[in-house]
Motif scaffolding. Structure first.
Motif, short mmCIF file in Angstrom:
data_model
loop_
_atom_site.label_atom_id
_atom_site.label_comp_id
_atom_site.label_asym_id
_atom_site.label_seq_id
_atom_site.Cartn_x
_atom_site.Cartn_y
_atom_site.Cartn_z
N ALA A 29 0.82 -1.22 0.00
CA ALA A 29 0.00 0.00 0.00
C ALA A 29 0.85 1.27 0.00
O ALA A 29 0.50 2.25 -0.66
N HIS A 30 1.99 1.25 0.72
CA HIS A 30 2.79 2.47 0.79
C HIS A 30 3.37 2.83 -0.58
O HIS A 30 3.52 4.01 -0.90
N HIS A 33 0.39 4.33 -2.69
CA HIS A 33 0.07 5.68 -2.23
C HIS A 33 1.14 6.68 -2.65
O HIS A 33 0.83 7.83 -2.99
N VAL A 66 5.84 10.27 1.36
CA VAL A 66 4.75 9.30 1.51
C VAL A 66 5.31 7.89 1.65
O VAL A 66 4.88 7.12 2.51
N GLU A 70 4.78 6.27 5.35
CA GLU A 70 3.86 5.16 5.55
C GLU A 70 4.59 3.86 5.88
O GLU A 70 4.07 3.02 6.59
#
Length: 89
Positions: A29-30, A33, A66, A70
């Motif tokens: 997910a990081h 994103h 980001v 994250e």
């Protein structure tokens, strides 16, 4: 040689990494994103400033912020076992 690995029952269980399905491929997910933040930052910076150099720098800063932000949220960072000597992870 046989090695016995002791299990610490008091150590919290690590959560499974969050993933997002991108065209049939599981992405962390990081990373997804960070890509979305980079695209959004690039478009906004290019529209406002019109400078490719400023857009590249702003996009790089946004993606790195980001991605690493994250990745190192509580519970997501990799933790070396206590059995490792200092400096080895």
């Amino acid at each position: 040689m046989t090695t016995m690995i002791g299990i610490n029952v008091h150590r919290p269980v690590r959560r499974a990494p969050r993933t997002i399905d991108v065209f049939g491929i599981e992405w962390p997910a990081h990373k997804a994103h960070a890509v979305l933040a980079g695209i959004a930052t690039a478009v906004v910076t290019l529209l406002i400033l019109g400078s490719l150099q400023a857009t590249a720098w702003a996009t790089a800063v946004a993606v790195l912020a980001v991605w690493w932000g994250e990745r190192y949220l509580a519970g997501n960072a990799a933790v070396a076992p206590r059995s490792n000597p200092p400096g080895i992870s």
